[in-house]
Write an enzyme that holds these catalytic residues in place. Sequence first.
Site, PDB file in Angstrom:
ATOM      1  CE1 TYR A 241      -3.335   2.693   0.602  1.00  0.00           C
ATOM      2  CE2 TYR A 241      -1.915   3.449   2.776  1.00  0.00           C
ATOM      3  CZ  TYR A 241      -2.910   3.717   1.671  1.00  0.00           C
ATOM      4  OH  TYR A 241      -3.577   5.025   1.813  1.00  0.00           O
ATOM      5  N   GLY A 243       0.860   4.299   0.863  1.00  0.00           N
ATOM      6  CA  GLY A 243       0.896   4.844   2.085  1.00  0.00           C
ATOM      7  C   GLY A 243       2.059   4.257   3.149  1.00  0.00           C
ATOM      8  CB  CYS A 296     -12.206  14.680   6.709  1.00  0.00           C
ATOM      9  SG  CYS A 296     -12.339  13.409   7.680  1.00  0.00           S
TER      10      CYS A 296
HETATM   11  C1  SPV Z   1      -3.872   9.884   3.918  1.00  0.00           C
HETATM   12  O1  SPV Z   1      -4.196   8.942   4.453  1.00  0.00           O
HETATM   13  O2  SPV Z   1      -3.811  10.992   4.524  1.00  0.00           O
HETATM   14  C2  SPV Z   1      -3.311   9.740   2.730  1.00  0.00           C
HETATM   15  C3  SPV Z   1      -2.965   8.640   1.971  1.00  0.00           C
HETATM   16  O3  SPV Z   1      -2.921  10.998   2.133  1.00  0.00           O
HETATM   17  S1  SPV Z   1      -1.706   7.935   2.845  1.00  0.00           S
HETATM   18  O4  SPV Z   1      -0.591   7.746   1.843  1.00  0.00           O
HETATM   19  O5  SPV Z   1      -2.027   6.571   3.301  1.00  0.00           O
HETATM   20  O6  SPV Z   1      -1.163   8.494   4.134  1.00  0.00           O
END
Ligand code: SPV
Length: 648
Positions: A241, A243, A296
């Site tokens: 993933y 993130g 959000c």
């Molecule tokens: C978030 O979750 O705030 C994102 C995606 O922008 S992540 O890369 O999972 O953080």
Amino acid sequence: MARLELKKGVDIVADLGGVKTLDEAKAIFADKCDAANLAKVGTIKTEDALIKIANAVAMMQPDSVWFNSGSEEDCQYARDMAIENGEEFKMKLPNQTCHFDLPEDQGRMVSQTFYIVNEDEDISVLAKKMVRSEAYEDIKGKMVGIMKGRTMLVSIWNRGPAGAKAAVPAIMITDSFYVVHSGNILYPNVFSSFDSEVSRTGGIFFCNCHSTGDLCSENIPNARIFMDRSWFTCYSCMCTYAGNTLLLKKGNHRFTVDLCTYYRQESMLSEHMFITGMTGPGGRVTFMAGAAPSGCGKTTTAMVGTNFIGDDLAQIWIENDGTIRGVNPEIGIFGIIKDVNWEGDPYLMKCISGQKPSELIWSNIGVDADLNPHWEGSGEELPAKCIKHYSAQEWTPASDEPVSNPNARFTLSCEQIENYDQASATSSAGVDLKVITYSGRDADTMVPVWVARTPDEGVAIGASIVSKATATEVGATGVNRQPWANAPFTPGPLSDYMDAQFKFFNSDKIKNKPVMAGLNYFLTHEARGSNGKGLLGEKKDVKVWLGWLELYANNDVEAIETPIGFIPKYEDLKKLFDGIDKEYPKSLYDMQFALYVDNIVKRLDLQTEAYSKEKDLPPQLFKVYEKQKAELLALKEKFGAVVAVENL
Ligand code: SPV
Ligand code: MN
């Protein structure tokens, strides 16, 4: 006050790799690279970086090393290889591909994400830490030799426009072509200008090491995401993933938060914010940055602007001329696809639908037999069957899971998006930020928009964000405090971060203080005692709230003073609603902007209690809370628990 000391303790990859000199590093490259790649790495002169990369080679032991120079040929190679090795497959539309993460790896894996700390370091009470010696053993066990039989892929991207004061270059080392392909969309390649970027930052660059390892659900307990704060180095394994793996995003964001909190006080901030510009009367453009927790409406808000800059992160600084400047460290979006549809997101839909042919990587959606994408809230009919799906091969409407994961995403270059202001977004000068907003998912307490009366009150708005849990974090539930929407990425104690916020926004170096505002799109009919159901507003109203802030920031509208700050007048909003062809009855305004004193006081008490547990919290915060509470209770005395706007 630096509670964080850089270069303290063992640099784990350097110790496990054992490479100490440039000559040793060069010997490793000579051994692992073909002539073309040797030539590429030969152009880089920053010694620390070469030694660091060589240590990653020595630690992870790939068969060969490929450098991503950013050339069209290299970008194409990454695309092709992601398909060839099965990390992505082609969709029906040209240039669209799809990637699936394991069912357990559909969001940031909070419980397997750790800051590496030295024995005596304080970290945020909200974060998990592992002491260096323990992390060393964990990384040694999991990552030494992890790339045997594979090719190591080395990219160098910038977090921000080259030359921008707040930009920091970062090395991404991975064995996933999906990660490289995504990074090529999300970050500017600075392979050829890396040395000059590093000399601009005074030697600072970030380094990220990732390997998918033996990727399977059984191995997910072994997945790790580590951030070594002292050495600006991230480690990640057994996951895909973005993130968790494309560590320039949230991994390195945490390092810039540290940099701003401990080393660039009163001059820089690193925020979980969109940046967008709104065109106002006479064609002027007013730029705004706004924080919101994941899931959000941050991307939606950014897209409402006429001059879109970024949807996730902002590096902000006070320029010598006293303006507040901001850059987006990214050049693409990794957006949530749920609820993206023609009604709310026309610019995105043009790219997604192929009306504007765009390179796009889907993740964790449903895919039908014709290789079309399907997601929740698309506004389109769902297929009778998906033949590929993030949780299983086949999906039908009767399946237990939704057609797409709630955190399913699309990766898209900003350049494709019609309202992207590319010239401003890629300028090293950044944009002139006049408005800063904070928002969460708040069903029953705060009004749709309000403006802080003082910088201290503005900082308190950021400190007081609350939000319902969303799918971006694996396992998150309930309604949570979400300070600045940045707490998941704040390594040190919140009190240090808050102190940096007070110092920044009260700084005498700022010529005109920015408008600091709260936004709330999630008030419900139920909470306002109306007969209706669900949300009081809809996506398109965002244009009105931002439009009003644009006018307010330029002194074109007056506002009503209340204990929580300034709120809009009905007539001004009515005109803005006329502009989006929407009825805006006074009764709706009254419902949205009445102060529900008990709810607000309850919120202030909750925040006061929670923050009282933090050590060394700046006292200004409690002063703001106390003042607001006293003023609210005085109003309640006079007008009752629900104070109508005409009483204000
Ligand atoms: C978030 O979750 O705030 C994102 C995606 O922008 S992540 O890369 O999972 O953080
Ligand atoms: Mn984010």
